[in-house]
Design an enzyme around this catalytic site. Structure first.
Site, short mmCIF file in Angstrom:
data_model
loop_
_atom_site.label_atom_id
_atom_site.label_comp_id
_atom_site.label_asym_id
_atom_site.label_seq_id
_atom_site.Cartn_x
_atom_site.Cartn_y
_atom_site.Cartn_z
N LYS A 91 0.83 -1.21 0.00
CA LYS A 91 0.00 0.00 0.00
C LYS A 91 0.86 1.25 0.00
O LYS A 91 0.48 2.26 -0.58
CB LYS A 91 -0.97 0.00 1.18
CG LYS A 91 -2.12 -0.97 0.97
CD LYS A 91 -3.36 -0.57 1.73
CE LYS A 91 -4.51 -1.50 1.33
NZ LYS A 91 -5.72 -1.33 2.10
N LYS A 118 -4.44 -9.67 -6.29
CA LYS A 118 -5.79 -9.97 -5.78
C LYS A 118 -6.82 -8.98 -6.33
O LYS A 118 -6.49 -7.84 -6.66
CB LYS A 118 -5.81 -9.99 -4.25
CG LYS A 118 -5.80 -8.64 -3.61
CD LYS A 118 -6.28 -8.73 -2.15
CE LYS A 118 -6.50 -7.31 -1.63
NZ LYS A 118 -7.29 -7.22 -0.44
N LYS A 136 -11.21 -3.74 -4.46
CA LYS A 136 -12.20 -2.70 -4.75
C LYS A 136 -11.56 -1.35 -4.95
O LYS A 136 -12.18 -0.45 -5.49
CB LYS A 136 -13.27 -2.66 -3.66
CG LYS A 136 -12.78 -2.38 -2.25
CD LYS A 136 -13.98 -2.25 -1.33
CE LYS A 136 -13.93 -3.14 -0.13
NZ LYS A 136 -12.86 -2.85 0.83
P1 ATP Z 1 -8.92 -2.84 -0.60
O1 ATP Z 1 -9.05 -3.62 -1.85
O2 ATP Z 1 -9.64 -1.53 -0.61
O3 ATP Z 1 -7.56 -2.80 -0.04
P2 ATP Z 1 -9.94 -5.13 0.57
O4 ATP Z 1 -11.18 -5.48 -0.17
O5 ATP Z 1 -8.73 -5.88 0.35
O6 ATP Z 1 -9.74 -3.58 0.45
P3 ATP Z 1 -11.44 -5.29 2.98
O7 ATP Z 1 -12.56 -4.61 2.34
O8 ATP Z 1 -11.22 -4.81 4.35
O9 ATP Z 1 -10.14 -5.17 2.13
O10 ATP Z 1 -11.65 -6.84 2.98
C1 ATP Z 1 -12.77 -7.45 3.56
C2 ATP Z 1 -12.59 -8.93 3.50
O11 ATP Z 1 -12.55 -9.40 2.16
C3 ATP Z 1 -11.29 -9.40 4.14
O12 ATP Z 1 -11.56 -10.55 4.92
C4 ATP Z 1 -10.40 -9.75 2.97
O13 ATP Z 1 -9.48 -10.76 3.31
C5 ATP Z 1 -11.42 -10.25 1.97
N1 ATP Z 1 -10.94 -10.08 0.60
C6 ATP Z 1 -10.60 -8.91 0.02
N2 ATP Z 1 -10.21 -9.10 -1.25
C7 ATP Z 1 -10.30 -10.45 -1.48
C8 ATP Z 1 -10.03 -11.28 -2.61
N3 ATP Z 1 -9.60 -10.76 -3.74
N4 ATP Z 1 -10.24 -12.61 -2.48
C9 ATP Z 1 -10.69 -13.12 -1.32
N5 ATP Z 1 -10.96 -12.39 -0.22
C10 ATP Z 1 -10.77 -11.08 -0.28
#
Ligand code: ATP
Ligand code: LTN
Length: 335
Positions: free
Chosen positions: A118, A200, A203
């Site tokens: 990040k 990964k 969002k």
């Molecule tokens: P950002 O993408 O904004 O960094 P994020 O989506 O990674 O955010 P969170 O919104 O806090 O982070 O994630 C919420 C949950 O979704 C967490 O448990 C995270 O591990 C899961 N998650 C996020 N992205 C993925 C993915 N690509 N595949 C599986 N699980 C995910």
């Protein structure tokens, strides 16, 4: 005789209010949250404090926080039986995070790979909050004595840090914190970007074609899956150097329950066009009920407000019990 007073496990997880959730959030986290809600004492929340590690307009953060909260309700997490809350409504999160900062070594926080990623991606705003982010996350978990924390694979390292901090604190002061276990589903733990399947799905990715948002209409979902990066082999199987197809197979498997062998058989002799259409259809069907419920709940602001208020009260009560114990142990004068 069945013991009806048997203590249930406390399951806790939060999601950042950093954008509309994606299919990755849904398959990696939300689906497990939904499945665990019936048999455990569940606490789910919107991590709006975490969200300000990345700059955004105040009105956007407010809107996204409410949307994410509505999404949690739309997953079928009953706010009467579970606690569904916004992190900033419970001030003890910030207080415990400060205390835990003082029990975390600079070196161990520096090893967090998400911080390294990040801080590269947001090179213009590498704030200290981004660095201490996992310590706030540890506070979220330890305040409620969570037994299990359902998260995607990317959060494993943060969970390990939370355990280390808790063990260190308990080593000094006795049994204050429950040591949490990560719960990472076998399937869907890591859904990858549709455009760069070595990263990964996220969002906050600036390329909207890389993720499926839970707010995407069926035709948009189909378009994004059609334009997903694959390879030139035109054979559907799970293998090396097929990151794009592997990812679509994983998504298809999560939505249909079919294993990889069954998927391979289903698409024997067929090309990627047929496969992608089937994946799109499966994703649309999987998301449809949540999307419908989300729209319904989002239009009922009074209901959202009532649930958020009650969630904050229930969460504050539990958090404060732990916080009082911590303050006493550390030696803050409480009168
Ligand atoms: P950002 O993408 O904004 O960094 P994020 O989506 O990674 O955010 P969170 O919104 O806090 O982070 O994630 C919420 C949950 O979704 C967490 O448990 C995270 O591990 C899961 N998650 C996020 N992205 C993925 C993915 N690509 N595949 C599986 N699980 C995910
Ligand atoms: N950092 C997490 C979101 C998060 C979280 C938590 C997850 C904040 N606090 C507590 C589980 C438990 C992420 O997924 N990006």
């Amino acid at each position: 005789m069945e013991n009806t007073n048997e203590k249930k496990n406390v399951v806790l997880s939060l999601v950042q209010a950093s954008g509309t959730p994606t299919l990755g959030n849904y398959l990696g986290a939300f689906k497990n949250w939904h499945n665990m809600a019936a048999e455990n004492d569940c606490i789910f929340g919107v991590a709006d404090l975490h969200a300000i590690t990345v700059r955004s307009e105040p009105q956007d953060l407010r809107r996204r926080s409410i949307e994410m909260y509505a999404m949690l309700l739309a997953l079928g997490l009953d706010p009467e039986k579970n606690i569904v809350f916004l992190q900033s409504h419970v001030t003890d999160h910030a207080l415990l995070a400060w205390v835990l900062n003082c029990y975390t070594a600079f070196g161990e926080a520096s090893r967090m790979t998400q911080f390294k990623d990040k801080s590269q991606r947001h090179a213009d705003n590498v704030n200290v909050g981004l660095f201490t982010y996992p310590i706030l996350m540890a506070a979220d978990i330890l305040l409620y004595g969570a037994d299990k924390v359902p998260v995607g694979d990317d959060q494993k390292q943060h969970l390990e840090l939370a355990r280390d901090i808790a063990e260190r604190f308990n080593g000094i002061y006795g049994d204050v914190f429950k040591i949490p276990e990560p719960y990472i589903g076998k399937k869907g733990a890591r859904i990858l970007s549709l455009q760069e399947p070595e990263k990964k799905m996220s969002k906050s990715d600036p390329n909207v074609k890389s993720f499926i948002s839970l707010a995407d209409e069926p035709n948009v979902i189909a378009k994004k899956i059609k334009s997903a990066v694959t390879d030139s082999e035109a054979r559907v199987y799970y293998g090396e150097n097929k990151a794009g197809i592997n990812n679509l197979m994983n998504i298809y498997s999560c939505c249909t329950g079919l294993d990889f062998d069954a998927i391979e058989k289903q698409f024997e002799g067929k090309g990627y066009g047929d496969f992608k259409s089937a994946v799109a259809e499966a994703v649309v069907e999987e998301l449809r009920p949540v999307q419908e419920e989300y729209k319904r709940i989002l239009s009922d602001k009074a209901y959202i407000e009532k649930c958020a208020k009650e969630g904050a009260e229930k969460a504050s009560y539990l958090a404060h019990k732990t916080m009082r114990k911590v303050m006493k142990k550390v030696g803050f004068y409480q009168g």
